[in-house]
Design a protein around this motif. Structure first.
Motif, PDB file in Angstrom:
ATOM      1  N   ASP A  66      32.700  16.046  20.918  1.00 53.98           N
ATOM      2  CA  ASP A  66      31.506  16.568  21.594  1.00 53.98           C
ATOM      3  C   ASP A  66      30.532  17.276  20.669  1.00 53.98           C
ATOM      4  O   ASP A  66      29.761  18.131  21.099  1.00 53.98           O
ATOM      5  CB  ASP A  66      31.875  17.501  22.767  1.00 53.98           C
ATOM      6  CG  ASP A  66      32.462  16.740  23.939  1.00 53.98           C
ATOM      7  OD1 ASP A  66      32.178  15.530  24.060  1.00 53.98           O
ATOM      8  OD2 ASP A  66      33.195  17.354  24.728  1.00 53.98           O
ATOM      9  N   ASN A  67      30.569  16.951  19.376  1.00 56.29           N
ATOM     10  CA  ASN A  67      29.557  17.462  18.456  1.00 56.29           C
ATOM     11  C   ASN A  67      28.345  16.531  18.509  1.00 56.29           C
ATOM     12  O   ASN A  67      28.504  15.304  18.501  1.00 56.29           O
ATOM     13  CB  ASN A  67      30.093  17.507  17.014  1.00 56.29           C
ATOM     14  CG  ASN A  67      31.288  18.423  16.902  1.00 56.29           C
ATOM     15  OD1 ASN A  67      31.222  19.582  17.274  1.00 56.29           O
ATOM     16  ND2 ASN A  67      32.387  17.881  16.401  1.00 56.29           N
ATOM     17  N   LEU A  68      27.155  17.107  18.562  1.00 57.02           N
ATOM     18  CA  LEU A  68      25.941  16.300  18.611  1.00 57.02           C
ATOM     19  C   LEU A  68      25.745  15.558  17.289  1.00 57.02           C
ATOM     20  O   LEU A  68      25.706  16.165  16.222  1.00 57.02           O
ATOM     21  CB  LEU A  68      24.732  17.202  18.897  1.00 57.02           C
ATOM     22  CG  LEU A  68      23.386  16.483  19.025  1.00 57.02           C
ATOM     23  CD1 LEU A  68      23.390  15.494  20.184  1.00 57.02           C
ATOM     24  CD2 LEU A  68      22.267  17.503  19.183  1.00 57.02           C
ATOM     25  N   LEU A  69      25.641  14.232  17.377  1.00 61.18           N
ATOM     26  CA  LEU A  69      25.434  13.410  16.181  1.00 61.18           C
ATOM     27  C   LEU A  69      23.958  13.087  15.977  1.00 61.18           C
ATOM     28  O   LEU A  69      23.438  13.180  14.877  1.00 61.18           O
ATOM     29  CB  LEU A  69      26.204  12.091  16.303  1.00 61.18           C
ATOM     30  CG  LEU A  69      27.713  12.144  16.234  1.00 61.18           C
ATOM     31  CD1 LEU A  69      28.285  10.754  16.501  1.00 61.18           C
ATOM     32  CD2 LEU A  69      28.154  12.652  14.873  1.00 61.18           C
ATOM     33  N   LYS A  70      23.289  12.659  17.047  1.00 65.25           N
ATOM     34  CA  LYS A  70      21.891  12.230  16.939  1.00 65.25           C
ATOM     35  C   LYS A  70      21.151  12.534  18.237  1.00 65.25           C
ATOM     36  O   LYS A  70      21.728  12.529  19.312  1.00 65.25           O
ATOM     37  CB  LYS A  70      21.797  10.728  16.684  1.00 65.25           C
ATOM     38  CG  LYS A  70      22.436  10.301  15.381  1.00 65.25           C
ATOM     39  CD  LYS A  70      21.947   8.950  14.956  1.00 65.25           C
ATOM     40  CE  LYS A  70      22.665   8.461  13.730  1.00 65.25           C
ATOM     41  NZ  LYS A  70      22.272   9.041  12.496  1.00 65.25           N
ATOM     42  N   THR A  71      19.863  12.773  18.094  1.00 65.22           N
ATOM     43  CA  THR A  71      18.968  12.920  19.230  1.00 65.22           C
ATOM     44  C   THR A  71      17.830  11.924  19.054  1.00 65.22           C
ATOM     45  O   THR A  71      17.216  11.870  17.980  1.00 65.22           O
ATOM     46  CB  THR A  71      18.376  14.339  19.310  1.00 65.22           C
ATOM     47  OG1 THR A  71      19.442  15.279  19.388  1.00 65.22           O
ATOM     48  CG2 THR A  71      17.480  14.487  20.528  1.00 65.22           C
ATOM     49  N   TYR A  72      17.560  11.131  20.076  1.00 67.09           N
ATOM     50  CA  TYR A  72      16.469  10.160  20.043  1.00 67.09           C
ATOM     51  C   TYR A  72      15.387  10.603  21.026  1.00 67.09           C
ATOM     52  O   TYR A  72      15.696  10.975  22.155  1.00 67.09           O
ATOM     53  CB  TYR A  72      16.963   8.761  20.442  1.00 67.09           C
ATOM     54  CG  TYR A  72      17.971   8.197  19.463  1.00 67.09           C
ATOM     55  CD1 TYR A  72      17.560   7.466  18.357  1.00 67.09           C
ATOM     56  CD2 TYR A  72      19.335   8.398  19.653  1.00 67.09           C
ATOM     57  CE1 TYR A  72      18.476   6.958  17.455  1.00 67.09           C
ATOM     58  CE2 TYR A  72      20.271   7.884  18.760  1.00 67.09           C
ATOM     59  CZ  TYR A  72      19.830   7.170  17.664  1.00 67.09           C
ATOM     60  OH  TYR A  72      20.736   6.682  16.783  1.00 67.09           O
TER      61      TYR A  72
END
Ligand code: ZN
Length: 77
Positions: A66-72
């Motif tokens: 649940d670590n944020l990898l990418k935001t689009y």
């Protein structure tokens, strides 16, 4: 993960099921593996959790912890 605040300010949550936030996104290889399963009970969750904000349409991709990898962000012409 149960909830988070989108960068637009909207509170995103997957506590209700089904919901419009959490997307089931499989790679083509994962999909082929699912097609080969003998029982629907053997279907595994996607590798990455993917959430979509229904206010600004941002897409958030998380890893298996649940670590944020990418935001689009939606491109506006
Ligand atoms: Zn948003």
């Amino acid at each position: 993960m149960a909830g988070m605040q989108c960068k637009c300010g909207k509170i995103l949550s997957n506590t209700s099921s089904p919901n419009e936030v959490q997307l089931r996104v499989y790679s083509d290889l994962e999909y082929e593996e699912i097609l080969g399963l003998s029982s629907i009970r053997d279907i595994f969750p996607p590798k990455n959790d993917v959430w979509r904000c229904n206010n600004c349409e941002r897409i958030y991709v998380f890893d298996e912890e649940d670590n944020l990898l990418k935001t689009y962000v939606l491109e506006i012409d």
